[in-house]
Design a protein around this motif. Structure first.
Motif, PDB file in Angstrom:
ATOM      1  N   LEU B 132      -7.671   4.148   6.251  1.00 28.51           N
ATOM      2  CA  LEU B 132      -7.413   4.583   4.866  1.00 28.51           C
ATOM      3  C   LEU B 132      -7.002   3.397   3.989  1.00 28.51           C
ATOM      4  O   LEU B 132      -7.122   3.449   2.769  1.00 28.51           O
ATOM      5  CB  LEU B 132      -6.319   5.660   4.839  1.00 28.51           C
ATOM      6  CG  LEU B 132      -6.730   7.026   5.405  1.00 28.51           C
ATOM      7  CD1 LEU B 132      -5.498   7.903   5.618  1.00 28.51           C
ATOM      8  CD2 LEU B 132      -7.722   7.729   4.472  1.00 28.51           C
ATOM      9  N   SER B 133      -6.479   2.346   4.622  1.00 28.22           N
ATOM     10  CA  SER B 133      -6.019   1.166   3.884  1.00 28.22           C
ATOM     11  C   SER B 133      -7.066   0.060   3.845  1.00 28.22           C
ATOM     12  O   SER B 133      -6.758  -1.061   3.423  1.00 28.22           O
ATOM     13  CB  SER B 133      -4.726   0.649   4.517  1.00 28.22           C
ATOM     14  OG  SER B 133      -3.739   1.673   4.583  1.00 28.22           O
ATOM     15  N   ALA B 407      -4.876  -3.963  -7.465  1.00 23.25           N
ATOM     16  CA  ALA B 407      -5.250  -2.831  -6.613  1.00 23.25           C
ATOM     17  C   ALA B 407      -4.330  -2.743  -5.403  1.00 23.25           C
ATOM     18  O   ALA B 407      -3.649  -3.693  -5.027  1.00 23.25           O
ATOM     19  CB  ALA B 407      -6.699  -2.970  -6.159  1.00 23.25           C
ATOM     20  N   GLY B 408      -4.334  -1.584  -4.796  1.00 22.73           N
ATOM     21  CA  GLY B 408      -3.608  -1.368  -3.554  1.00 22.73           C
ATOM     22  C   GLY B 408      -4.471  -0.535  -2.634  1.00 22.73           C
ATOM     23  O   GLY B 408      -5.595  -0.149  -2.991  1.00 22.73           O
ATOM     24  N   ARG B 409      -3.912  -0.226  -1.480  1.00 22.97           N
ATOM     25  CA  ARG B 409      -4.703   0.566  -0.537  1.00 22.97           C
ATOM     26  C   ARG B 409      -5.051   1.930  -1.108  1.00 22.97           C
ATOM     27  O   ARG B 409      -6.002   2.572  -0.666  1.00 22.97           O
ATOM     28  CB  ARG B 409      -3.951   0.725   0.774  1.00 22.97           C
ATOM     29  CG  ARG B 409      -2.639   1.464   0.680  1.00 22.97           C
ATOM     30  CD  ARG B 409      -2.015   1.512   2.070  1.00 22.97           C
ATOM     31  NE  ARG B 409      -0.743   2.215   2.094  1.00 22.97           N
ATOM     32  CZ  ARG B 409       0.031   2.272   3.168  1.00 22.97           C
ATOM     33  NH1 ARG B 409      -0.319   1.658   4.277  1.00 22.97           N
ATOM     34  NH2 ARG B 409       1.176   2.922   3.123  1.00 22.97           N
ATOM     35  N   GLU B 410      -4.295   2.358  -2.137  1.00 19.00           N
ATOM     36  CA  GLU B 410      -4.578   3.651  -2.755  1.00 19.00           C
ATOM     37  C   GLU B 410      -5.920   3.662  -3.471  1.00 19.00           C
ATOM     38  O   GLU B 410      -6.423   4.738  -3.821  1.00 19.00           O
ATOM     39  CB  GLU B 410      -3.458   4.038  -3.727  1.00 19.00           C
ATOM     40  CG  GLU B 410      -3.275   3.124  -4.941  1.00 19.00           C
ATOM     41  CD  GLU B 410      -2.308   1.981  -4.715  1.00 19.00           C
ATOM     42  OE1 GLU B 410      -2.191   1.523  -3.553  1.00 19.00           O
ATOM     43  OE2 GLU B 410      -1.662   1.537  -5.683  1.00 19.00           O
ATOM     44  N   HIS B 411      -6.502   2.491  -3.703  1.00 19.37           N
ATOM     45  CA  HIS B 411      -7.786   2.435  -4.392  1.00 19.37           C
ATOM     46  C   HIS B 411      -8.968   2.279  -3.445  1.00 19.37           C
ATOM     47  O   HIS B 411     -10.109   2.206  -3.886  1.00 19.37           O
ATOM     48  CB  HIS B 411      -7.770   1.303  -5.424  1.00 19.37           C
ATOM     49  CG  HIS B 411      -6.659   1.430  -6.422  1.00 19.37           C
ATOM     50  ND1 HIS B 411      -5.598   0.554  -6.476  1.00 19.37           N
ATOM     51  CD2 HIS B 411      -6.390   2.370  -7.362  1.00 19.37           C
ATOM     52  CE1 HIS B 411      -4.756   0.936  -7.421  1.00 19.37           C
ATOM     53  NE2 HIS B 411      -5.207   2.026  -7.974  1.00 19.37           N
TER      54      HIS B 411
END
Lengths: 449, 449
Positions: B132-133, B407-411
């Motif tokens: 997911l990351s 950006a972060g893993r949420e993207h």
């Protein structure tokens, strides 16, 4: 009232606007507490009770009940320093030395483009990002605060806006007197707004003359307004001040009557022990912006020493043009990590103390601790709910640790400001994504041109 | 083939499994390139072409076309150091000194609970989080690698598993010989798995005897396997080695024949200049784990000096029990920020160089650079797509900067490993959230007991 044997006395439930029932509540005040299966009761935007969920169900009847079975509820995060309008310049010139970044990129762009339209659009983008990231209040320093106020009003966030002062003319005004006049007029016009407050914002020791500081000190005494100022961001700033004034910037600010318990020193990186003693003597507040300090090569603030001296620290993101994200959770995590790592002491800044810095510490830094910063009866209902049932946050042994070290802004699901739900299931209620996207693209094209 | 005047010659399109059409592609090799409106063509899990989108539409016909209009496609992120099974202990004992954390929490829990079931369940949780990351490969060091392999097989991720060696008996084995025998047997059983590779994993200089290092060196020479080892994590480790052996750990490892271009030194924090010279001489690889180093109070690795010496650096998350997140994007961002901040030079480690560290640098660290790490024709299709159309990532002036700093893993929206889509629109395709949740809660309750 009837009394029935073997039953609790029946009582008429009290009406309320909202009951929030999360799995855990961290009220921040009292310190270090994690409540399980409690409910927070909100009426007219105010926190009116905090009690076990079963008792809440008997005592209150709420128009809205928000059940958050896998979430932790904390006070809304408080961003103690940003330049919201600059969010439109996010990432426009990374990996540059500070001087190049400012002189070849930021200042020419601002000189060409800063306007009420840019500040309103940039602040709206910033408000969207901050709300989605769990922030409910931000402390701003930028041109055209009246335009920022429009975005604040639309988005539903709370803000403390700067009444700018520095000694260079810009599109916003002719110089310090003009900036102060305009800023005070904006404050007068908006003084009854329920989600707006103001501070005087002399930009920095190196951009503000003694004469202007004198005016700021006088205005602060007359109005009771706090003072928001960059200070000791770099060693270069300190060296220049010694060269120009024969004083370190904080010494000069003390001489000019600028230091006090309502003064918020932003960055406070290049500090010697005497600086820290001076700050403690005047109960100066600190806005710690660890990402900006690293990214621009300024260094690492001495938060352990500041904390030991009893100086209150809030966390700030600084502007997105430099940071490049308005993400107080990751900023707060980094504050803790940097202290642990540089002092080689993993026990420093445990999770609850970091949550405090991001909430009540921030409220104190802005002089708003009587209104916000903790889930305390009588305070405004500024709330942030974080889901802990994801692959990225499981298992959960300690919700406080989980917020700081495992969770990120991506786990923020609901945000309330002044009792109004402004983020619901990760979606903004007051701002359309289409509007944000279109405005960001418009400005991206303008800046490229 | 017919030739038609005034028209391009018609050609028979080539069949392919997958065509990915993102807005931007950063192939990492060649360095510093951002391609716009290109397509990546995948067949049988291999990258077979990378070309302008219009040309791709003429030349290829794909079973699946994934159009990602606001996304940047990069090679899958490579986590060069973790202990995946420990993810079940995420946050169980934060803010503790390393000695207390290990001796009072981690080791007693491991002694009581480590088993094939725990390692499989913990690794599955880790695989879910890593996919997911945006991670497509991880380098693991933990007990029961055969159980970790089951989770790798199920989840669709790629892994490099450790053949453990150290001199203390555990539930996994009687000591070094037993661990090596078991690990080599696991490798033999799984050597044809398309997504598994192995390295010898002597735990650390302070837990491995000279005799065991001799065996590891011999095995490395016989098998061609690389060596994965913690080294110079703390000054304490260096001081103890000087006391016990009269040598710094790296000096001892050199004497024992452990240093070489296939040796991955994890942490490498407590380094003097001679250590760096020694590492450069042997072309040793480094796994840089900045969060774990800060959080456990070890310090900050000298990445600028390592880089200047020509030493290749990959990024690692370390285990979630200590970190507490398996998030290579934020880890990589921090690597850059720490270098800029501690060296007071914002120009260090520009965005493309950090993306390199998180991808091809990681692949080189694991000796897998011929198979993964860049979007190069002939390599396996391990891909990560990141959406840049959010309020938190707009506007976009430079997609590389945006990945690292905004950006972060949420993207992360889509992830492919070996050409298989394992994350689609932010959802895992091979692991159910219900399974992850139930297992995490089961172990949470066991550990609490």
């Amino acid at each position: 009232m009837q009394s029935m044997p073997n039953h609790a006395p029946s009582i008429t439930p009290i009406k309320a606007d909202l009951m929030v029932c999360p799995r855990w509540i961290i009220p921040v005040e009292p310190a270090g507490v994690v409540l399980e299966d409690h409910a927070l009761i909100i009426n007219r935007g105010e926190i009116v009770d905090l009690l076990p969920r079963e008792a809440a169900a008997q005592r209150y009847v709420a128009d809205t009940i928000e059940t958050l079975p896998e979430h932790v509820l904390i006070p809304g995060l408080i961003n103690t320093h940003t330049h919201a309008g600059m969010t439109l310049m996010r990432g426009i010139a990374d990996d540059q030395p500070l001087k190049t970044w400012l002189e070849e990129w930021i200042w020419p762009l601002e000189s060409r483009w800063v306007s009420t339209e840019m500040v309103r659009d940039g602040t709206l983008l910033a408000c969207a990002e901050m709300l989605l990231s769990g922030m409910t209040t931000f402390n701003d320093m930028y041109f055209f605060p009246e335009a920022a106020a429009e975005a604040v009003d639309q988005s539903g966030i709370r803000a403390n806006l700067g009444i700018l002062a520095f000694d260079v003319p810009t599109a916003y005004g002719h110089g310090a007197d003009d900036y102060l006049t305009r800023g005070l007029a904006t404050r007068d016009a908006l003084r009854n707004h329920p989600r707006l407050s103001f501070m005087l914002a002399p930009h920095a020791p190196y951009t503000v003359s003694d004469a202007t500081f004198d005016k700021v000190a006088t205005l602060a005494a007359q109005t009771g307004l706090g003072i928001h100022i960059h200070a000791h961001e770099t060693q270069h700033e300190v060296d220049d001040s010694l060269h120009q004034y024969g004083e370190r910037p904080l010494e000069r600010l003390e001489r000019l009557g600028i230091l006090g318990p309502q003064t918020l020193a932003v960055h406070a990186v290049a500090l010697n022990d005497a600086d820290i003693t001076l700050m403690a003597k005047h109960n100066v507040q600190v806005a710690h912006c660890p990402v900006a300090n690293l990214k621009l090569g300024s260094g690492i603030a001495r938060t352990t020493a500041l904390n030991a001296a009893g100086i209150n620290i809030g966390i700030g993101t600084d502007g997105a043009a430099g940071n490049n994200r308005l993400d107080l959770l990751s900023e707060t995590r980094l504050a803790g990590l940097l202290a642990k790592g540089t002092q080689q002491d993993p026990g420093l800044f445990p999770a609850h103390s970091l949550i405090y810095m991001a909430t009540l510490g921030g409220a104190r830094a802005l002089g708003l601790q009587d209104q916000i910063g903790s889930l305390t009866i009588g305070k405004r209902a500024d709330l942030c709910a974080i889901a802990l049932d994801n692959a990225t946050t499981l298992p959960v042994f300690d919700p406080a640790s989980q917020i700081i070290h495992a969770a990120g802004r991506e786990h923020v699901t609901h945000v309330w400001v002044d009792g109004q739900c402004v983020v619901k299931k990760k979606h903004l209620t007051e701002i359309s994504h289409g509007e944000i996207y279109a405005k960001a693209k418009t400005w991206e094209n303008r800046f490229r041109g």
